[in-house]
Enzyme design. Sequence first.
Site, mmCIF file in Angstrom:
data_model
loop_
_atom_site.group_PDB
_atom_site.id
_atom_site.type_symbol
_atom_site.label_atom_id
_atom_site.label_comp_id
_atom_site.label_asym_id
_atom_site.label_seq_id
_atom_site.Cartn_x
_atom_site.Cartn_y
_atom_site.Cartn_z
ATOM 1 N N LYS A 53 9.563 49.875 34.312
ATOM 2 C CA LYS A 53 8.903 50.591 33.212
ATOM 3 C C LYS A 53 7.892 51.597 33.768
ATOM 4 O O LYS A 53 7.822 52.743 33.322
ATOM 5 C CB LYS A 53 8.206 49.588 32.273
ATOM 6 C CG LYS A 53 9.191 48.787 31.435
ATOM 7 C CD LYS A 53 8.524 47.640 30.679
ATOM 8 C CE LYS A 53 9.573 46.791 29.957
ATOM 9 N NZ LYS A 53 9.029 45.591 29.315
ATOM 10 N N GLN A 97 3.607 42.350 29.067
ATOM 11 C CA GLN A 97 4.940 41.869 29.444
ATOM 12 C C GLN A 97 5.114 40.411 29.015
ATOM 13 O O GLN A 97 4.283 39.562 29.323
ATOM 14 C CB GLN A 97 5.133 42.026 30.969
ATOM 15 C CG GLN A 97 6.505 41.637 31.471
ATOM 16 C CD GLN A 97 7.619 42.524 30.909
ATOM 17 O OE1 GLN A 97 7.457 43.726 30.768
ATOM 18 N NE2 GLN A 97 8.747 41.925 30.559
ATOM 19 N N ASP A 120 5.274 48.294 21.817
ATOM 20 C CA ASP A 120 6.411 47.366 21.750
ATOM 21 C C ASP A 120 6.774 47.054 20.299
ATOM 22 O O ASP A 120 7.815 46.443 20.038
ATOM 23 C CB ASP A 120 6.055 46.050 22.475
ATOM 24 C CG ASP A 120 6.742 45.941 23.829
ATOM 25 O OD1 ASP A 120 7.687 46.727 24.078
ATOM 26 O OD2 ASP A 120 6.345 45.072 24.630
#
Length: 291
Positions: A53, A97, A120
């Site tokens: 990422k 994460q 997200d």
Amino acid sequence: MTAQIIDGKQLAQKLRGDWKQRADRLNALGIAPGLAVVIVGDDPASQVYVRNKIKACREIGIRSDEHALAGDTTLDTLLALIDRLNADATVHGILVQLPLPAHLAQAAVIERIAPEKDVDGLHVRNLGNLLAGHAHFVPCTPAGIMEMLKSTGLDLRGKEAVVVGRSNIVGKPAALLLLQAGATVTLCHSQTKDLAQHTRRADVLVAAIGKPRAISGEMIKAGAAVIDVGINRTPEGKLVGDVDYGAALQRAGWITPVPGGVGPMTIAMLLCNAIVSAERHAAEQGISLNA
Ligand code: NDP
């Protein structure tokens, strides 16, 4: 029939070209798009995801800062970091994460992220907006799934769509997006009786289960668009999806490979959300992006 392969790597590359231009424009206006990536512990798979990422961000001109915390970090310490990132005007997106180590309450951590920086799309406010049909940030994997379906040219209106898996990250938001696109949606899970009876009806089949080859060839309707979200490692160390790829190639109309399918698209949609967030920030500052 031999299915057409939806090449996620290629599609992601194409989309990233557009987003690089938008990142360049923001940088030229003095707004450096910034993403903070928080990782707790040393799970090897999570470390690879975070590295990928960050690399993808840098390639298109998004500043990306990694905040790596030890596996025994307390909830208070993690929440304090998120508070700092929420207050930092140079950070437009915050990504934690997942999964977090078991002692950290995942829901509490996600709820602490400012919804306008939740790239997200997992904060309840963003999930609620998605449910209500006016999404602010769409979770990255389902957003990538929809881009892949769009690339097939299929008109989803009136199609039978079956999603297998009901997580907040993939299955539920994917089902909502398909519903909004006009499909008739069935959401299956581990309690579903006779899974094959549902999947065989699917014009669009999304498998997000986490079980290697859980979807066999006989479970696929001839000509269907099959999106394989699963990432599973076999005892031999090979990466495979949830769908029997060889059988799907013979039966489906479209199929996504693993690796090289949904994975690269998930990262691409994260970049998109980070750029969108920085553009909104610019607009709030009264900076015109059309100048
Ligand atoms: P979860 O474990 O959170 O959810 C799995 C879902 O599958 C659950 O809803 C579960 O049902 C359902 N399920 C399990 N077994 C069966 C079965 N035999 N029949 C029908 N349904 C079943 O996983 P995620 O949604 O987070 O991820 C799913 C997969 O996608 C994983 O392999 C993950 O690694 C991968 N993934 C890939 C991404 C990418 O970028 N390519 C991104 C995110 C995930 P129940 O709710 O009843 O337990």
